[in-house]
Write a protein that holds these residues in place. Structure first.
Motif, mmCIF file in Angstrom:
data_model
loop_
_atom_site.group_PDB
_atom_site.id
_atom_site.type_symbol
_atom_site.label_atom_id
_atom_site.label_comp_id
_atom_site.label_asym_id
_atom_site.label_seq_id
_atom_site.Cartn_x
_atom_site.Cartn_y
_atom_site.Cartn_z
ATOM 1 N N UNK A 117 14.534 29.968 14.833
ATOM 2 C CA UNK A 117 13.992 28.681 14.411
ATOM 3 C C UNK A 117 14.615 27.508 15.166
ATOM 4 N N UNK A 118 15.760 27.741 15.759
ATOM 5 C CA UNK A 118 16.478 26.678 16.473
ATOM 6 C C UNK A 118 17.394 27.333 17.481
ATOM 7 N N UNK A 119 17.935 26.543 18.408
ATOM 8 C CA UNK A 119 18.823 27.082 19.424
ATOM 9 C C UNK A 119 19.811 26.018 19.889
ATOM 10 N N UNK A 120 20.920 26.473 20.417
ATOM 11 C CA UNK A 120 21.893 25.587 21.038
ATOM 12 C C UNK A 120 21.805 25.754 22.552
ATOM 13 N N UNK A 155 16.322 32.247 25.015
ATOM 14 C CA UNK A 155 16.300 31.561 23.732
ATOM 15 C C UNK A 155 14.972 30.830 23.535
ATOM 16 N N UNK A 156 14.468 30.201 24.593
ATOM 17 C CA UNK A 156 13.186 29.504 24.495
ATOM 18 C C UNK A 156 12.037 30.485 24.234
ATOM 19 N N UNK A 165 6.729 19.953 20.350
ATOM 20 C CA UNK A 165 6.863 20.127 18.910
ATOM 21 C C UNK A 165 8.292 20.260 18.438
ATOM 22 N N UNK A 166 9.232 20.243 19.394
ATOM 23 C CA UNK A 166 10.650 20.361 19.064
ATOM 24 C C UNK A 166 11.389 19.099 19.516
ATOM 25 N N UNK A 184 18.331 22.357 19.502
ATOM 26 C CA UNK A 184 16.886 22.228 19.677
ATOM 27 C C UNK A 184 16.223 22.819 18.439
ATOM 28 N N UNK A 185 15.471 21.985 17.736
ATOM 29 C CA UNK A 185 14.878 22.394 16.471
ATOM 30 C C UNK A 185 13.520 21.724 16.320
ATOM 31 N N UNK A 186 12.663 22.311 15.524
ATOM 32 C CA UNK A 186 11.322 21.756 15.331
ATOM 33 C C UNK A 186 11.400 20.348 14.745
#
Length: 225
Positions: free
Chosen positions: A156-159, A146-147, A174-175, A100-102
């Protein structure tokens, strides 16, 4: 998240009958599904006491001898728990893993440069994806935390896997969720129970049929929004 069921022998079982202690994935952990699973195993002539455990805890329980089997999405499970195991032939389900990334130019993990990536601590599928990436933070409280960190700008991002991401409310505005892994869930039994694998597989098929799941399953799920 998951309610841990008793490891004890089922009340309906004979006193000298050993009930197999099998860990079910959180996807199938409702009391109704556990009861159904127990019944189809009984119909097949097997006494099974299911427990609902996250996979990381199930791996520990299997390694320590508190389980006789597990449904898991790890083909290297025998090496992970250091036990001889036999794999079932029936696919219980499939699950996608997402980055999950912008919204922007990043479309795969290899596109990451300076972004800080959060991963759930103990998740067994994440390490291999980020082992060559330096900016990784391991978070103990899972996808919901994480959220929060993503919203606060601490990462900036997450798995996250599809199931956990859905429980946490889906992909933030926005992601985007980019599928970076896909894992199949099937059974593993300790090698000493290899003789009952055909029965076990038949009961698993019956369980899926009663849930209305097409066999073999499953189509890859779309990112939860």
């Amino acid at each position: 998240m998951a309610v841990v069921m008793s490891f004890g022998v089922l009340p309906s079982a004979k006193a000298d009958e050993k009930c197999l202690r099998i860990a079910m994935p959180e996807l199938q952990s409702s009391p109704q599904k556990l009861d159904l699973y127990r019944q189809v195993m009984k119909d097949e002539g097997l006494c099974v006491s299911p427990v609902a455990l996250p996979q990381t805890r199930a791996v520990v329980a299997l390694r320590s001898g508190r389980l006789d089997g597990v449904f898991a999405a790890r083909d290297d499970l025998p090496e992970l728990v250091n036990l001889p195991l036999v794999a079932g032939d029936v696919l219980l389900g499939s699950l996608a893993g997402y980055l999950v990334v912008r919204e922007g130019p990043v479309n795969k993990i290899a596109d990451l440069t300076t972004e800080v990536v959060g991963v759930p601590l103990g998740a067994t599928w994440c390490p291999k994806l980020v082992e060559q990436y330096a900016n990784v933070i391991r978070v103990p409280r899972g996808t919901a935390m994480l959220k929060e960190m993503l919203a606060e700008g601490r990462i900036d991002a997450m798995l996250a896997d599809a199931y956990s991401l859905g429980l946490a409310g889906g992909v933030p505005e926005g992601y985007k969720a980019i599928e970076v892994d896909h894992f199949d869930v099937h059974s593993w039994l300790k090698a000493e129970f290899a003789v009952i694998k055909p029965q076990f597989d038949r009961a698993t098929r019956a369980f899926l049929a009663k849930l209305g799941i097409t066999i073999p399953c499953c189509d890859k799920a779309a990112p939860p929004n």
